[in-house]
Design an enzyme around this catalytic site. Structure first.
Site, mmCIF file in Angstrom:
data_model
loop_
_atom_site.group_PDB
_atom_site.id
_atom_site.type_symbol
_atom_site.label_atom_id
_atom_site.label_comp_id
_atom_site.label_asym_id
_atom_site.label_seq_id
_atom_site.Cartn_x
_atom_site.Cartn_y
_atom_site.Cartn_z
ATOM 1 N N GLN A 7 -2.364 -6.374 -3.013
ATOM 2 C CA GLN A 7 -2.010 -5.206 -2.201
ATOM 3 C C GLN A 7 -1.892 -5.567 -0.717
ATOM 4 O OE1 GLN A 7 -1.423 -1.709 -2.975
ATOM 5 N NE2 GLN A 7 -1.006 -2.733 -4.891
ATOM 6 N N SER A 30 -10.955 -18.644 3.953
ATOM 7 C CA SER A 30 -9.957 -18.115 3.010
ATOM 8 C C SER A 30 -8.623 -18.829 3.214
ATOM 9 C CB SER A 30 -9.759 -16.610 3.222
ATOM 10 O OG SER A 30 -8.575 -16.198 2.567
ATOM 11 N N ASP A 62 -12.478 -4.231 -5.363
ATOM 12 C CA ASP A 62 -13.382 -3.079 -5.359
ATOM 13 C C ASP A 62 -14.854 -3.502 -5.378
ATOM 14 O OD1 ASP A 62 -11.317 -0.979 -5.526
ATOM 15 O OD2 ASP A 62 -10.871 -1.931 -7.441
ATOM 16 N N HIS A 87 -7.432 2.480 -3.581
ATOM 17 C CA HIS A 87 -7.976 2.962 -4.863
ATOM 18 C C HIS A 87 -9.286 3.661 -4.507
ATOM 19 C CE1 HIS A 87 -9.232 3.229 -8.957
ATOM 20 N NE2 HIS A 87 -9.939 2.116 -9.008
ATOM 21 N N SER A 232 16.992 2.440 -34.386
ATOM 22 C CA SER A 232 17.653 2.919 -35.613
ATOM 23 C C SER A 232 16.957 4.175 -36.136
ATOM 24 C CB SER A 232 17.585 1.830 -36.684
ATOM 25 O OG SER A 232 16.237 1.659 -37.102
HETATM 26 P P1 NAP Z 1 -6.846 -9.187 -4.647
HETATM 27 O O1 NAP Z 1 -5.433 -9.471 -5.006
HETATM 28 O O2 NAP Z 1 -7.926 -9.772 -5.477
HETATM 29 O O3 NAP Z 1 -7.005 -9.637 -3.131
HETATM 30 C C1 NAP Z 1 -8.213 -9.594 -2.502
HETATM 31 C C2 NAP Z 1 -8.093 -10.106 -1.073
HETATM 32 O O4 NAP Z 1 -9.356 -9.882 -0.446
HETATM 33 C C3 NAP Z 1 -7.797 -11.590 -0.996
HETATM 34 O O5 NAP Z 1 -6.984 -11.849 0.127
HETATM 35 C C4 NAP Z 1 -9.183 -12.181 -0.824
HETATM 36 O O6 NAP Z 1 -9.209 -13.409 -0.133
HETATM 37 C C5 NAP Z 1 -9.833 -11.129 0.054
HETATM 38 N N1 NAP Z 1 -11.289 -11.125 -0.024
HETATM 39 C C6 NAP Z 1 -12.069 -11.300 -1.121
HETATM 40 N N2 NAP Z 1 -13.369 -11.220 -0.767
HETATM 41 C C7 NAP Z 1 -13.388 -10.999 0.561
HETATM 42 C C8 NAP Z 1 -14.420 -10.862 1.519
HETATM 43 N N3 NAP Z 1 -15.700 -10.932 1.160
HETATM 44 N N4 NAP Z 1 -14.074 -10.635 2.818
HETATM 45 C C9 NAP Z 1 -12.778 -10.568 3.190
HETATM 46 N N5 NAP Z 1 -11.751 -10.711 2.339
HETATM 47 C C10 NAP Z 1 -12.067 -10.927 1.047
HETATM 48 O O7 NAP Z 1 -7.126 -7.608 -4.600
HETATM 49 P P2 NAP Z 1 -6.100 -6.426 -4.928
HETATM 50 O O8 NAP Z 1 -5.773 -6.443 -6.399
HETATM 51 O O9 NAP Z 1 -5.001 -6.433 -3.923
HETATM 52 O O10 NAP Z 1 -7.029 -5.139 -4.710
HETATM 53 C C11 NAP Z 1 -7.290 -4.612 -3.424
HETATM 54 C C12 NAP Z 1 -7.479 -3.110 -3.557
HETATM 55 O O11 NAP Z 1 -6.246 -2.538 -3.958
HETATM 56 C C13 NAP Z 1 -8.494 -2.688 -4.608
HETATM 57 O O12 NAP Z 1 -9.139 -1.517 -4.133
HETATM 58 C C14 NAP Z 1 -7.626 -2.362 -5.811
HETATM 59 O O13 NAP Z 1 -8.230 -1.424 -6.701
HETATM 60 C C15 NAP Z 1 -6.436 -1.734 -5.116
HETATM 61 N N6 NAP Z 1 -5.191 -1.743 -5.897
HETATM 62 C C16 NAP Z 1 -4.714 -2.901 -6.395
HETATM 63 C C17 NAP Z 1 -3.493 -2.916 -7.054
HETATM 64 C C18 NAP Z 1 -2.883 -4.222 -7.477
HETATM 65 O O14 NAP Z 1 -1.670 -4.267 -7.569
HETATM 66 N N7 NAP Z 1 -3.600 -5.310 -7.725
HETATM 67 C C19 NAP Z 1 -2.764 -1.717 -7.228
HETATM 68 C C20 NAP Z 1 -3.276 -0.535 -6.676
HETATM 69 C C21 NAP Z 1 -4.491 -0.571 -5.999
HETATM 70 P P3 NAP Z 1 -8.444 -14.720 -0.693
HETATM 71 O O15 NAP Z 1 -7.010 -14.471 -0.342
HETATM 72 O O16 NAP Z 1 -9.045 -15.851 0.026
HETATM 73 O O17 NAP Z 1 -8.689 -14.745 -2.168
#
Ligand code: NAP
Ligand code: MG
Length: 314
Positions: A7, A30, A62, A87, A232
């Site tokens: 995201q 990171s 999350d 979310h 079909s």
């Molecule tokens: P993600 O792809 O796993 O990305 C997480 C990001 O946060 C990465 O850049 C990661 O760093 C960074 N991170 C992890 N731990 C951290 C920390 N302690 N301090 C600072 N940065 C940190 O997550 P996501 O799927 O985008 O989800 C993010 C939010 O969007 C969640 O609330 C999720 O429910 C929501 N959401 C996601 C989607 C989706 O398409 N995936 C759709 C709708 C809503 P690195 O880059 O180094 O790994």
């Protein structure tokens, strides 16, 4: 932008392209820090971004939001700032309770981040999104949400207003009962049934998994009617007479129990405890699923279909 994952990168780049000043907050070390810099974005620690920004989007996983919020965001969250989420999980289940002096709102794009970015770059629009206001300290929270939705392109596709409760609970229910949990369990059970009765696994894979995408594409484009119009009459008759024999009232009962756990907070509590305890159970389940029979058969078949750009996760 806190986080630069699925995201975070899409939101940050779309906003940047829309002329909004964006700074990305990431932990020390990171690899995404350099990726964001290379894309022309300012980068800092989460605490630095929380201090600088008037509007923050929390786009980190999350299960880490609670600790990152407590350690780096909350100490820098001055009155009148806007704290945003993609979310509702953390706010709805109260793993994070922001002070009453800040706006708390959600813009939840209804697509994976990479699809959202593709849409924006290729077609100049975003994907539809949900807007919810949890807390309106400034009286301006909804306008901030709409402006943000414009910046990431989603307002050009559509903005639906909802609540943190409805978004969180329906999102969890959808992914558990249909999108991720339900559909994989259904595919796997049908695959196993054919294989156990002596049909070749390769045929079972094509019938129960590979063809699903084409059916889902038709359903997305024109609903069940268009799908049934396209298949079909034999397939349609089998669908109408056998579908509810496979997915019967037991399944409705099971879906209600799954929703009970979501509504009561039992699922959220279980998942956060799993993360706090080192994710041993989760990692074991993931490994079992990754080495199942359908996985082994599928990998071999996908290797023979390079045109569909196969991706293997080991
Ligand atoms: P993600 O792809 O796993 O990305 C997480 C990001 O946060 C990465 O850049 C990661 O760093 C960074 N991170 C992890 N731990 C951290 C920390 N302690 N301090 C600072 N940065 C940190 O997550 P996501 O799927 O985008 O989800 C993010 C939010 O969007 C969640 O609330 C999720 O429910 C929501 N959401 C996601 C989607 C989706 O398409 N995936 C759709 C709708 C809503 P690195 O880059 O180094 O790994
Ligand atoms: Mg979801």
């Amino acid at each position: 932008m806190i986080g630069y994952g699925s995201q975070g990168h899409a939101h940050a780049l779309n906003l940047h392209d829309s002329g909004i000043k964006v700074m990305v907050g990431l932990y020390e070390g990171s690899a995404s820090r350099q990726v964001a810099r290379d894309a022309g974005l300012a980068v800092g620690s989460v605490a630095e971004v929380a201090k600088e920004a008037e509007i923050m989007m929390v786009a980190i996983p999350d299960h880490v939001q609670k600790d990152v919020y407590r350690d780096e965001i909350e100490p820098n969250l001055g009155p009148g700032k806007a704290l945003m989420f993609a979310h509702g999980f953390t706010i709805h289940y109260q793993f994070v309770v922001p002070p009453p002096t800040v706006d708390v709102l959600m813009i939840a794009p209804k697509a994976p981040g990479h699809r959202m970015r593709e849409h924006f770059v290729e077609q100049g629009i975003g994907v539809p999104c949900l807007l919810a206001v949890h807390q309106d300290a400034t009286g301006n929270a909804k306008n901030i949400g709409l402006a943000y939705a414009s910046g990431i392109g989603c307002a050009r596709a559509g903005v639906l207003e909802t609540t943190f409760k409805d978004e969180t609970e329906s999102d969890l229910f959808g992914e558990q009962s249909v999108l991720c949990g339900g559909v994989t369990a259904l595919i796997n059970l049908a695959f196993e049934t054919l294989v156990e009765r002596g049909y070749p696994p390769e045929i079972a894979y094509f019938e129960c998994l590979h063809e699903l995408k084409m059916i889902v594409d038709l359903i997305q484009q024109g609903g069940f009617n268009y799908m049934r119009y396209s298949v079909s009459d034999t397939a349609e008759y089998g669908d109408l007479t056998r579908g509810t024999r496979v997915v019967d009232d037991h399944v409705r009962e099971n879906m209600n129990r799954v929703l009970d756990d979501i509504q009561s907070g039992a699922f959220a509590k279980e998942w956060m405890a799993e993360c706090d305890e080192g994710r041993h159970n989760f990692l074991r389940l993931r490994q079992e699923a990754r080495t199942s029979r359908i996985h082994e058969v599928g990998r071999g078949l996908r290797e023979m279909m390079p045109w569909m750009n196969p991706r293997e996760i080991e």
